[in-house]
Design an enzyme around this catalytic site. Sequence first.
Site, PDB file in Angstrom:
ATOM      1  CB  CYS A   1      -0.910  -0.012   1.228  1.00  0.00           C
ATOM      2  SG  CYS A   1      -2.023   1.414   1.303  1.00  0.00           S
TER       3      CYS A   1
ATOM      4  CG  HIS B   1      -1.676  -1.842  -9.633  1.00  0.00           C
ATOM      5  ND1 HIS B   1      -2.585  -0.941  -9.116  1.00  0.00           N
ATOM      6  CD2 HIS B   1      -0.858  -2.192  -8.606  1.00  0.00           C
ATOM      7  CE1 HIS B   1      -2.305  -0.740  -7.833  1.00  0.00           C
ATOM      8  NE2 HIS B   1      -1.274  -1.490  -7.496  1.00  0.00           N
TER       9      HIS B   1
ATOM     10  CD  GLU C   1      -6.961   1.356  -3.319  1.00  0.00           C
ATOM     11  OE1 GLU C   1      -6.776   0.430  -2.494  1.00  0.00           O
ATOM     12  OE2 GLU C   1      -6.602   2.533  -3.120  1.00  0.00           O
TER      13      GLU C   1
ATOM     14  CB  CYS D   1      -4.635   3.810  -5.723  1.00  0.00           C
ATOM     15  SG  CYS D   1      -3.931   2.150  -5.608  1.00  0.00           S
TER      16      CYS D   1
ATOM     17  N   GLY E   1      -1.178   2.267  -7.301  1.00  0.00           N
ATOM     18  CA  GLY E   1      -1.840   2.462  -8.595  1.00  0.00           C
ATOM     19  C   GLY E   1      -1.182   3.567  -9.393  1.00  0.00           C
TER      20      GLY E   1
HETATM   21  N1  LIG Z   1      -6.326  -2.259  -2.588  1.00  0.00           N
HETATM   22  C1  LIG Z   1      -4.903  -2.596  -2.713  1.00  0.00           C
HETATM   23  C2  LIG Z   1      -4.174  -2.316  -1.379  1.00  0.00           C
HETATM   24  C3  LIG Z   1      -4.080  -0.826  -1.072  1.00  0.00           C
HETATM   25  C4  LIG Z   1      -3.372  -0.064  -2.156  1.00  0.00           C
HETATM   26  C5  LIG Z   1      -3.553   1.452  -2.155  1.00  0.00           C
HETATM   27  N2  LIG Z   1      -4.367   1.998  -1.113  1.00  0.00           N
HETATM   28  C6  LIG Z   1      -2.206   2.154  -2.243  1.00  0.00           C
HETATM   29  O1  LIG Z   1      -2.068   3.285  -1.756  1.00  0.00           O
HETATM   30  O2  LIG Z   1      -1.278   1.555  -2.851  1.00  0.00           O
HETATM   31  C7  LIG Z   1      -4.774  -4.089  -3.050  1.00  0.00           C
HETATM   32  O3  LIG Z   1      -5.688  -4.852  -2.715  1.00  0.00           O
HETATM   33  O4  LIG Z   1      -3.739  -4.454  -3.642  1.00  0.00           O
END
Ligand SMILES: N[C@H](CCC[C@H](N)C(=O)O)C(=O)O
Length: 285
Positions: free
Chosen positions: A76, A170, A219, A228, A231
């Site tokens: 994250c 991603h 997400e 994100c 992301g």
């Molecule tokens: N939902 C993402 C985790 C959080 C990523 C996001 N909040 C960031 O800042 O990178 C996943 O399941 O891979």
Amino acid sequence: MKLRFTKMQGAGNDFVVLDATQQPLQLTAEHYRRLGDRRFGVGADQILVVEKSATPGVDFRYRIFNGGSGEEVEQCGNGARCFVRFVHDKGLTTQRTVRVETMNTLLELRLQDDGRVTVDMNAPVFEHARIPFDASGLTPRELNGFQLWPLALGDGDDIEVAVVSMGNPHAVRRVDDVKRAPVDIEGPQIEGHDRFPRRVNAGFMEVVSRSHIRLRVYERGAGETLACGTGACAAVVAGIRLGWLDHRVDVDAPGGRLTIEWAGGDAHVLMTGPAQTVFEGEVEL
Ligand SMILES: N[C@H](CCC[C@H](N)C(=O)O)C(=O)O
């Protein structure tokens, strides 16, 4: 059970942060879903659990749980910045550069003098087995030596995505205008697509210039967030590999701006952005 927590946000991606450096937390996926719930709990995109690391030379370990699904995930980016702000503000470290391990990576984070945080997000991963992405039977469109993969979304629409891992998976698609992108419709369809055995974060990228993009991300396990971090890294890496972007890109997400730098090849991706504490609290679980 009473639980003290710190509510934080990085470019609008919000977190409940729990300090488990003194004693481990025995929480279940249901507990994490409750903490993430914006009506029956505190409300957050992810829950971050901060622990001491047993690895020599590593300061902390931090675990990430999606607020919608309660599942533990690998990485994250916005959370990493809030993590380092948290350990500083709580006096758990006085170092400006902190090394932290997650489920599958080791990150180095630096608290900048202007309050922003720079995170070394390691090198992107493209091998399909490590994303994971099932490309069997698909013919990609080659662009600048990188691939755009066709993805059938069931309603007859085929879209094209670039596929990258920043430790978490991603799929990035280019759109003309993020404000009008069909994130609500296509986001869930991409997230749960059977070509992604562990599901995927779905990015919608508008290229404004070679050094500026707008990005919305649906997400995995959380739905659309205001930003994100991983992301943003994945979108910039894909854009550079596809020949659309230069090596330093400002990423405007609905919740704020992140700056991503990547020199290509096996260089590490650097992400810089904000991290703020919103409030402290106590919750009954
Ligand atoms: N939902 C993402 C985790 C959080 C990523 C996001 N909040 C960031 O800042 O990178 C996943 O399941 O891979």
